[in-house]
Design a protein around this motif. Structure first.
Motif, short mmCIF file in Angstrom:
data_model
loop_
_atom_site.label_atom_id
_atom_site.label_comp_id
_atom_site.label_asym_id
_atom_site.label_seq_id
_atom_site.Cartn_x
_atom_site.Cartn_y
_atom_site.Cartn_z
N VAL A 135 -31.13 -32.96 -27.98
CA VAL A 135 -31.04 -34.03 -27.00
C VAL A 135 -30.32 -32.97 -25.59
CG1 VAL A 135 -31.47 -35.57 -25.69
CG2 VAL A 135 -32.57 -36.21 -27.25
N ASN A 136 -28.94 -32.90 -26.24
CA ASN A 136 -28.28 -32.44 -25.23
C ASN A 136 -27.64 -30.76 -25.55
OD1 ASN A 136 -26.56 -34.93 -24.14
ND2 ASN A 136 -26.61 -35.37 -26.10
N THR A 137 -28.47 -30.23 -26.84
CA THR A 137 -27.72 -28.72 -26.80
C THR A 137 -29.29 -28.15 -27.03
OG1 THR A 137 -28.20 -28.68 -29.24
CG2 THR A 137 -25.92 -29.46 -28.48
N TYR A 138 -30.58 -28.54 -26.67
CA TYR A 138 -31.53 -27.66 -27.11
C TYR A 138 -31.62 -27.72 -25.80
CZ TYR A 138 -32.36 -28.96 -32.24
OH TYR A 138 -32.70 -28.59 -33.36
N SER A 139 -32.35 -26.19 -25.87
CA SER A 139 -32.77 -24.92 -25.18
C SER A 139 -33.88 -26.01 -24.12
CB SER A 139 -32.98 -23.48 -25.38
OG SER A 139 -34.71 -23.83 -26.24
N GLU A 141 -37.04 -24.66 -23.87
CA GLU A 141 -38.20 -24.36 -24.57
C GLU A 141 -38.25 -24.28 -25.53
OE1 GLU A 141 -36.59 -21.85 -22.90
OE2 GLU A 141 -37.03 -21.52 -21.94
N GLN A 142 -36.83 -25.44 -26.80
CA GLN A 142 -36.98 -26.03 -27.87
C GLN A 142 -37.54 -27.17 -27.53
OE1 GLN A 142 -33.19 -24.59 -28.86
NE2 GLN A 142 -33.14 -23.95 -30.23
N LEU A 143 -37.33 -27.41 -26.39
CA LEU A 143 -36.84 -29.50 -26.56
C LEU A 143 -38.92 -29.37 -26.42
CD1 LEU A 143 -34.37 -30.36 -24.85
CD2 LEU A 143 -35.10 -31.45 -26.43
N HIS A 144 -39.69 -28.30 -25.31
CA HIS A 144 -41.15 -28.16 -24.94
C HIS A 144 -41.92 -28.23 -26.02
CE1 HIS A 144 -44.58 -26.03 -23.04
NE2 HIS A 144 -44.35 -27.35 -23.35
N ARG A 145 -41.44 -27.87 -27.29
CA ARG A 145 -41.74 -26.89 -28.17
C ARG A 145 -41.75 -28.50 -29.26
NH1 ARG A 145 -40.20 -26.14 -33.34
NH2 ARG A 145 -38.37 -25.91 -33.12
N ILE A 146 -40.91 -29.04 -29.75
CA ILE A 146 -40.77 -30.24 -30.48
C ILE A 146 -41.84 -31.52 -30.08
CG2 ILE A 146 -38.74 -29.20 -32.12
CD1 ILE A 146 -37.52 -31.85 -29.95
N VAL A 162 -37.16 -32.39 -17.55
CA VAL A 162 -36.16 -33.36 -16.76
C VAL A 162 -35.31 -33.35 -17.70
CG1 VAL A 162 -36.68 -35.88 -16.42
CG2 VAL A 162 -38.21 -34.95 -16.05
N ILE A 163 -35.13 -33.56 -19.25
CA ILE A 163 -34.00 -33.84 -20.39
C ILE A 163 -33.23 -33.04 -19.98
CG2 ILE A 163 -33.05 -33.69 -22.49
CD1 ILE A 163 -36.26 -34.46 -23.36
N VAL A 164 -33.40 -31.61 -19.13
CA VAL A 164 -32.20 -30.33 -19.23
C VAL A 164 -31.38 -30.97 -17.95
CG1 VAL A 164 -31.60 -27.72 -18.79
CG2 VAL A 164 -33.35 -28.47 -20.63
N SER A 165 -31.74 -31.14 -16.83
CA SER A 165 -31.71 -31.12 -15.34
C SER A 165 -31.12 -32.83 -15.58
CB SER A 165 -32.85 -31.81 -14.58
OG SER A 165 -33.97 -32.53 -14.82
N GLN A 166 -31.23 -34.25 -16.22
CA GLN A 166 -30.52 -34.75 -16.84
C GLN A 166 -29.06 -34.99 -17.22
OE1 GLN A 166 -30.72 -37.97 -15.27
NE2 GLN A 166 -33.52 -38.06 -14.27
N ARG A 167 -29.28 -33.89 -17.77
CA ARG A 167 -28.11 -34.51 -19.34
C ARG A 167 -26.90 -33.44 -18.51
NH1 ARG A 167 -30.94 -29.50 -23.28
NH2 ARG A 167 -30.11 -28.06 -22.62
N PHE A 178 -31.19 -42.36 -22.45
CA PHE A 178 -32.61 -41.66 -23.20
C PHE A 178 -33.78 -42.49 -22.47
CE2 PHE A 178 -35.84 -39.56 -25.59
CZ PHE A 178 -35.92 -38.68 -25.45
N LYS A 179 -33.43 -43.52 -22.18
CA LYS A 179 -34.83 -43.77 -22.09
C LYS A 179 -35.04 -43.76 -20.52
CE LYS A 179 -36.12 -48.19 -23.52
NZ LYS A 179 -36.14 -49.30 -24.78
N GLN A 180 -33.85 -44.05 -20.04
CA GLN A 180 -33.68 -44.09 -18.10
C GLN A 180 -33.48 -42.47 -17.72
OE1 GLN A 180 -33.16 -46.74 -16.00
NE2 GLN A 180 -33.15 -45.09 -14.66
N ALA A 181 -33.73 -41.54 -18.54
CA ALA A 181 -33.28 -40.30 -18.73
C ALA A 181 -34.96 -39.90 -18.07
CB ALA A 181 -32.52 -39.74 -19.06
N ILE A 182 -34.84 -40.01 -18.54
CA ILE A 182 -37.48 -39.41 -18.82
C ILE A 182 -38.40 -40.84 -18.25
CG2 ILE A 182 -36.19 -38.64 -21.25
CD1 ILE A 182 -38.62 -40.60 -22.80
N SER A 183 -37.43 -41.36 -17.27
CA SER A 183 -38.41 -42.32 -16.82
C SER A 183 -39.11 -42.40 -15.97
CB SER A 183 -37.35 -43.68 -16.57
OG SER A 183 -36.37 -43.44 -15.57
N SER A 184 -38.89 -41.13 -14.87
CA SER A 184 -40.09 -40.15 -14.18
C SER A 184 -41.38 -40.00 -15.27
CB SER A 184 -39.55 -39.23 -13.73
OG SER A 184 -39.26 -37.97 -14.16
N CYS A 185 -40.78 -40.05 -16.41
CA CYS A 185 -42.46 -38.74 -17.39
C CYS A 185 -43.11 -40.41 -17.83
CB CYS A 185 -41.53 -37.75 -18.30
SG CYS A 185 -40.76 -36.78 -17.31
#
Length: 300
Positions: A135-139, A141-146, A162-167, A178-185
């Motif tokens: 969650v904290n190191t993947y780009s 694009e990598q996060l989108h793919r997984i 959203v993950i990239v901007s929150q981290r 994590f749940k808080q970070a992605i709550s908007s999605c």
């Protein structure tokens, strides 16, 4: 609380067609439910049960049978460890690909969306990379793919952004963060299903589950005796597709290969054309069984 309740226990045992003097492998020991029954049916036979989880190793000590051997290893190393025990061929292999209830119920393992705890999800907590690192190191694009491929998440691209901007504000270390970070999605009213897909994607990535499954299936086909049984229970479409393709074609993608005479070159034949699914009764008693599909194959 029961450590882990095996899904379709009787169906799995029946599918193996256990011979008292046979050699069997349970590549997913978990809470030991399947292994316990297999061991009880052996006289001069042997059972080797694999699991990389130290909690599973503790559970294995409860099986008091001369036929039983616990192997602390990932099932992708099936052949290597069987060789160590001087086992060349086996009569049956069982794989129950679900995460054990115990792992879901232990907050510190980070598998469940129900608890707060470290964002971990490693099947072997002593090695590899926890989910927080993904969650904290993947780009982006990598996060989108997984999330798109492993979680089949509809808004995977937005989620990754959203993950990239929150981290960037502060690292995401716990399930709660994590749940808080992605709550908007997270879609309202469908939170549980959505989070289950997101967590599934992370878990598959952290444990390299699909590649490990491919490696195990290829090795299983090699070590089974002719007439030996491969019994695999999967819980989501990505796993089931790999199992189904491998049984049908001897490979994971593309069409089955044929020899000069037009005979199909594949190691296994399907015993059941359609997957076996849990009974109405089991669905009522064990909600975790609802997505289970059981496939049985026989070595040619």
């Amino acid at each position: 609380m029961q450590y882990h309740r095996p899904v379709m226990l009787q169906e799995c045992i029946d599918a193996l067609e256990i011979k008292p003097d046979g050699v069997y492998v349970d590549v997913t020991f978990g809470g030991g439910g399947h292994s316990k029954v297999i061991a009880s049916k052996l006289t001069t036979g042997r059972l080797y049960s694999f699991d990389q989880d130290r909690d599973a190793e503790e559970q294995s000590k409860k099986i008091d049978s001369p036929a039983f051997t616990f192997v602390r290893a990932n099932f992708r190393d099936l052949k290597k460890y069987l060789r160590l025990y001087r086992v060349k061929e086996v009569d049956g292999i069982l794989a129950d690909l679900g995460v054990s209830s115990h792992q879901f119920n232990e907050a510190e393992r980070g598998f469940s969306t129900r608890f707060d705890g470290p964002l971990d999800m490693r099947m072997d907590p002593e090695s590899g990379m926890p989910a927080s690192e993904v969650v904290n190191t993947y780009s982006q694009e990598q996060l989108h793919r997984i999330f798109g491929i492993y979680g089949e998440v509809k808004n995977a691209k937005t989620l990754a952004g959203v993950i990239v901007s929150q981290r960037a504000r502060k690292p995401i270390e716990t399930i709660g963060e994590f749940k808080q970070a992605i709550s908007s999605c997270t879609p309202r009213g469908k939170e549980n299903k959505y989070l289950a897909q997101v967590f599934q994607a992370l878990r598959i990535e952290v444990n390299d589950e699909l590649k490990a499954l491919e490696e195990m299936l290829e090795q299983a086909a090699e070590v089974l005796k002719p007439g030996g049984r491969l019994v695999v229970m999967s819980y989501h479409s990505l796993e089931d597709r790999l199992v189904k393709n491998f049984i049908a074609k001897g490979k994971f993608f593309g069409e089955v290969e044929k020899d000069l005479f037009g005979n199909e070159k594949k190691p296994l034949d399907a015993v059941n054309r359609k997957p076996i699914v849990p009974s109405e009764q089991e669905l009522l008693e064990n909600s975790r069984s609802r997505s289970a599909k059981l496939r049985i194959a026989e070595k040619r």
